[in-house]
Scaffold this motif. Sequence first.
Motif, PDB file in Angstrom:
ATOM      1  N   GLU A  15     134.896   8.100  63.337  1.00 29.56           N
ATOM      2  CA  GLU A  15     135.660   9.195  62.743  1.00 29.56           C
ATOM      3  C   GLU A  15     136.282   8.748  61.426  1.00 29.56           C
ATOM      4  O   GLU A  15     136.676   7.590  61.269  1.00 29.56           O
ATOM      5  N   ARG A  16     136.371   9.679  60.475  1.00 31.51           N
ATOM      6  CA  ARG A  16     137.008   9.435  59.182  1.00 31.51           C
ATOM      7  C   ARG A  16     138.429   9.979  59.256  1.00 31.51           C
ATOM      8  O   ARG A  16     138.636  11.199  59.343  1.00 31.51           O
ATOM      9  N   LEU A  17     139.400   9.095  59.230  1.00 31.96           N
ATOM     10  CA  LEU A  17     140.785   9.434  59.531  1.00 31.96           C
ATOM     11  C   LEU A  17     141.714   9.001  58.413  1.00 31.96           C
ATOM     12  O   LEU A  17     141.306   8.332  57.457  1.00 31.96           O
ATOM     13  N   VAL A  18     142.982   9.363  58.552  1.00 31.72           N
ATOM     14  CA  VAL A  18     144.010   8.917  57.625  1.00 31.72           C
ATOM     15  C   VAL A  18     145.261   8.573  58.422  1.00 31.72           C
ATOM     16  O   VAL A  18     145.652   9.308  59.341  1.00 31.72           O
ATOM     17  N   LEU A  19     145.855   7.448  58.103  1.00 29.69           N
ATOM     18  CA  LEU A  19     147.117   7.015  58.700  1.00 29.69           C
ATOM     19  C   LEU A  19     148.253   7.590  57.863  1.00 29.69           C
ATOM     20  O   LEU A  19     148.296   7.390  56.642  1.00 29.69           O
ATOM     21  N   LEU A  20     149.149   8.319  58.519  1.00 26.10           N
ATOM     22  CA  LEU A  20     150.220   9.023  57.817  1.00 26.10           C
ATOM     23  C   LEU A  20     151.589   8.594  58.324  1.00 26.10           C
ATOM     24  O   LEU A  20     151.776   8.385  59.532  1.00 26.10           O
ATOM     25  N   ARG A  21     152.543   8.495  57.419  1.00 29.48           N
ATOM     26  CA  ARG A  21     153.943   8.390  57.825  1.00 29.48           C
ATOM     27  C   ARG A  21     154.426   9.791  58.207  1.00 29.48           C
ATOM     28  O   ARG A  21     154.204  10.752  57.477  1.00 29.48           O
ATOM     29  N   ASN A  22     155.101   9.900  59.354  1.00 31.19           N
ATOM     30  CA  ASN A  22     155.635  11.206  59.721  1.00 31.19           C
ATOM     31  C   ASN A  22     157.114  11.303  59.353  1.00 31.19           C
ATOM     32  O   ASN A  22     157.716  10.339  58.853  1.00 31.19           O
ATOM     33  N   ASP A  23     157.699  12.464  59.592  1.00 30.34           N
ATOM     34  CA  ASP A  23     159.075  12.711  59.172  1.00 30.34           C
ATOM     35  C   ASP A  23     160.070  11.819  59.897  1.00 30.34           C
ATOM     36  O   ASP A  23     161.171  11.571  59.402  1.00 30.34           O
ATOM     37  N   ALA A  24     159.694  11.344  61.078  1.00 37.12           N
ATOM     38  CA  ALA A  24     160.602  10.502  61.857  1.00 37.12           C
ATOM     39  C   ALA A  24     160.522   9.029  61.465  1.00 37.12           C
ATOM     40  O   ALA A  24     161.201   8.186  62.055  1.00 37.12           O
ATOM     41  N   GLY A  25     159.699   8.730  60.480  1.00 38.22           N
ATOM     42  CA  GLY A  25     159.567   7.347  60.043  1.00 38.22           C
ATOM     43  C   GLY A  25     158.496   6.571  60.764  1.00 38.22           C
ATOM     44  O   GLY A  25     158.276   5.393  60.484  1.00 38.22           O
ATOM     45  N   GLY A  26     157.802   7.226  61.708  1.00 39.37           N
ATOM     46  CA  GLY A  26     156.708   6.581  62.420  1.00 39.37           C
ATOM     47  C   GLY A  26     155.376   6.910  61.778  1.00 39.37           C
ATOM     48  O   GLY A  26     155.306   7.311  60.611  1.00 39.37           O
TER      49      GLY A  26
ATOM     50  N   THR B 299     145.212  11.259  61.709  1.00 43.62           N
ATOM     51  CA  THR B 299     144.580  12.563  61.787  1.00 43.62           C
ATOM     52  C   THR B 299     143.321  12.560  60.926  1.00 43.62           C
ATOM     53  O   THR B 299     143.039  11.587  60.221  1.00 43.62           O
ATOM     54  N   GLN B 300     142.552  13.632  61.012  1.00 42.68           N
ATOM     55  CA  GLN B 300     141.280  13.698  60.296  1.00 42.68           C
ATOM     56  C   GLN B 300     141.497  13.938  58.801  1.00 42.68           C
ATOM     57  O   GLN B 300     142.445  14.607  58.398  1.00 42.68           O
ATOM     58  N   ARG B 301     140.586  13.388  58.010  1.00 43.83           N
ATOM     59  CA  ARG B 301     140.605  13.628  56.573  1.00 43.83           C
ATOM     60  C   ARG B 301     139.239  14.134  56.122  1.00 43.83           C
ATOM     61  O   ARG B 301     138.243  13.998  56.839  1.00 43.83           O
ATOM     62  N   VAL B 302     139.226  14.711  54.963  1.00 42.78           N
ATOM     63  CA  VAL B 302     137.979  15.191  54.381  1.00 42.78           C
ATOM     64  C   VAL B 302     137.180  13.994  53.865  1.00 42.78           C
ATOM     65  O   VAL B 302     137.712  13.151  53.133  1.00 42.78           O
ATOM     66  N   ALA B 303     135.912  13.903  54.273  1.00 42.47           N
ATOM     67  CA  ALA B 303     135.066  12.787  53.847  1.00 42.47           C
ATOM     68  C   ALA B 303     133.638  13.277  53.704  1.00 42.47           C
ATOM     69  O   ALA B 303     133.179  14.136  54.462  1.00 42.47           O
ATOM     70  N   SER B 304     132.927  12.731  52.749  1.00 39.94           N
ATOM     71  CA  SER B 304     131.529  13.098  52.558  1.00 39.94           C
ATOM     72  C   SER B 304     130.674  12.433  53.630  1.00 39.94           C
ATOM     73  O   SER B 304     131.001  11.341  54.110  1.00 39.94           O
ATOM     74  N   PRO B 305     129.561  13.053  54.030  1.00 44.63           N
ATOM     75  CA  PRO B 305     128.712  12.489  55.092  1.00 44.63           C
ATOM     76  C   PRO B 305     128.162  11.104  54.762  1.00 44.63           C
ATOM     77  O   PRO B 305     127.894  10.312  55.667  1.00 44.63           O
ATOM     78  N   ASP B 306     127.968  10.814  53.468  1.00 48.16           N
ATOM     79  CA  ASP B 306     127.375   9.535  53.078  1.00 48.16           C
ATOM     80  C   ASP B 306     128.418   8.506  52.659  1.00 48.16           C
ATOM     81  O   ASP B 306     128.095   7.500  52.034  1.00 48.16           O
ATOM     82  N   GLU B 307     129.679   8.738  53.029  1.00 48.67           N
ATOM     83  CA  GLU B 307     130.735   7.789  52.668  1.00 48.67           C
ATOM     84  C   GLU B 307     130.484   6.433  53.326  1.00 48.67           C
ATOM     85  O   GLU B 307     130.122   6.359  54.496  1.00 48.67           O
ATOM     86  N   ALA B 308     130.672   5.377  52.582  1.00 47.71           N
ATOM     87  CA  ALA B 308     130.470   4.022  53.120  1.00 47.71           C
ATOM     88  C   ALA B 308     131.424   3.767  54.280  1.00 47.71           C
ATOM     89  O   ALA B 308     132.568   4.250  54.270  1.00 47.71           O
TER      90      ALA B 308
ATOM     91  N   ILE C 141     143.670  16.129  53.901  1.00 46.73           N
ATOM     92  CA  ILE C 141     143.785  16.195  55.354  1.00 46.73           C
ATOM     93  C   ILE C 141     143.117  17.463  55.862  1.00 46.73           C
ATOM     94  O   ILE C 141     143.244  18.530  55.270  1.00 46.73           O
ATOM     95  N   VAL C 142     142.379  17.342  56.977  1.00 47.63           N
ATOM     96  CA  VAL C 142     141.717  18.486  57.583  1.00 47.63           C
ATOM     97  C   VAL C 142     142.748  19.300  58.355  1.00 47.63           C
ATOM     98  O   VAL C 142     143.416  18.771  59.250  1.00 47.63           O
ATOM     99  N   ASP C 143     142.900  20.572  58.007  1.00 48.88           N
ATOM    100  CA  ASP C 143     143.835  21.436  58.732  1.00 48.88           C
ATOM    101  C   ASP C 143     143.405  21.587  60.185  1.00 48.88           C
ATOM    102  O   ASP C 143     142.235  21.859  60.483  1.00 48.88           O
ATOM    103  N   GLY C 144     144.357  21.399  61.084  1.00 50.49           N
ATOM    104  CA  GLY C 144     144.072  21.567  62.503  1.00 50.49           C
ATOM    105  C   GLY C 144     143.285  20.441  63.132  1.00 50.49           C
ATOM    106  O   GLY C 144     142.791  20.577  64.257  1.00 50.49           O
ATOM    107  N   GLY C 145     143.130  19.324  62.428  1.00 58.34           N
ATOM    108  CA  GLY C 145     142.421  18.179  62.992  1.00 58.34           C
ATOM    109  C   GLY C 145     143.241  17.510  64.103  1.00 58.34           C
ATOM    110  O   GLY C 145     144.455  17.709  64.187  1.00 58.34           O
ATOM    111  N   PRO C 146     142.608  16.710  65.007  1.00 55.58           N
ATOM    112  CA  PRO C 146     143.353  16.054  66.075  1.00 55.58           C
ATOM    113  C   PRO C 146     144.346  15.058  65.534  1.00 55.58           C
ATOM    114  O   PRO C 146     144.095  14.337  64.574  1.00 55.58           O
ATOM    115  N   VAL C 147     145.492  14.980  66.153  1.00 57.66           N
ATOM    116  CA  VAL C 147     146.541  14.030  65.767  1.00 57.66           C
ATOM    117  C   VAL C 147     146.642  12.964  66.856  1.00 57.66           C
ATOM    118  O   VAL C 147     146.910  13.272  68.017  1.00 57.66           O
ATOM    119  N   TYR C 148     146.396  11.702  66.471  1.00 56.60           N
ATOM    120  CA  TYR C 148     146.432  10.593  67.421  1.00 56.60           C
ATOM    121  C   TYR C 148     147.731   9.804  67.260  1.00 56.60           C
ATOM    122  O   TYR C 148     148.126   9.496  66.132  1.00 56.60           O
TER     123      TYR C 148
END
Length: 409
Positions: free
Chosen positions: A50-61, A65-74, A86-93
């Motif tokens: 999965e192509r994801l992004v690590l985000l700081r949330n409002d609570a400091g943690g 979640t999912q991010r937009v990525a091209s199919p041929d991304e390395a 960021i993909v709207d409505g993507g799963p949040v881990y």
Amino acid sequence: MISEKLNNQITQIGPQTPAGEVLRRYWQPAALVDEMQGSASKLAVNLMGERLVLLRNDAGGFVLTQRVASPDEAPAHFPDPESIEIVDGGPVYPVVEKKGIFFAYMGPGEAPEFPNFDCFRAPDSHVFAFKGLWECNWLQALEVGIDPAHASFLHRFLQDEDPADSYGKQFRDKAANLDMPMTQVLREYPRPDIEVEETDFGLKITALRHMANDLTHVRVTNQIFPQAICIPMSREMIITQWHVPVDDQNCYWYTMFTSFSKPVDKDVMREQRLKEHRLPDYAPLKNRRNNYHYNPDEQNTLTYTGMGLDINVHDQWAVEGLGPIQDRTREHLGRGDAAIVRYRLMLRKAIKAVESKKEAALPMRGDVDVSRIVGPLSNDAIATTKDWEAASWQADMQRRSECPWDASV
């Protein structure tokens, strides 16, 4: 040998694949804390297909979640944080920080507790974390780590350096209770008897190298389910290493170096490893494109591989040389592969448990109190052959009793 269908089943890790669903039931290393520097609020993470992004949330943690990525991304592409969408409505881990590593839980239901392993309960001052990219499937990366015999060949050193100059390097210590460098022990006694025992956390693997004068070198390593190992680095330090899929054909190893005695010198250990890796993707500078810096003169006089003194490079060459995904339909396992055989059986059993919705049967899941799972014992010891088991245990107990932090078991 196994069928191609079974090989696919135990190697592929994308969403809704058999092995991928097992790995998603456990916390997975997602990034080093070192990678999220300063005021940065986003970091691209490629994990478990999965192509994801690590985000700081409002609570400091942090969350993934999912991010937009091209199919041929390395597989190890790291876009500029400001360009990440960021993909709207993507799963949040959920994400937690442990000793320099961000761990993410990507499975259903509540995330499991962390066991009380040494790498997690040691103080921050005694743990250093790093990672490296390998261009191969996660399973062959793991399997080299649970093969106790390979160190005598793949990591064979033809000269024994002074252990005093070997801080932070594996196999450069002297064997406990014997004035013999570990490199010499591994070189002179290359064919260990291997015992494999199932445990609450995975497998305990004991390699017995029977020596002269009725002595035995005992090396205890561990497979921590689903895809980590815990092995001795020296008498002072152990390594806990996860083999984490980026996708089916690439993986990162994430390692926590844990010291029982003195605080780790993080600056020295980081500098040692950054000499062998580039940023930001932590790809090794020695790789198949430059033939791993193979030197035939070195191979003749210094190392078995002729690829330098960093044993990670030796392992990298061995596992990448099997291809992106090892073809196990043509392999022939023997007695020395006992741990690999037991692990594959454990993985297949776990796959069946998930498919039949019996997740409580998975290691360290269900009603198991994981806070009581400690250690695991990972050390080298020299003992009289008839008393090797007790001597190995006593050597570990002595090390733990002298430890400045609570390493009791």
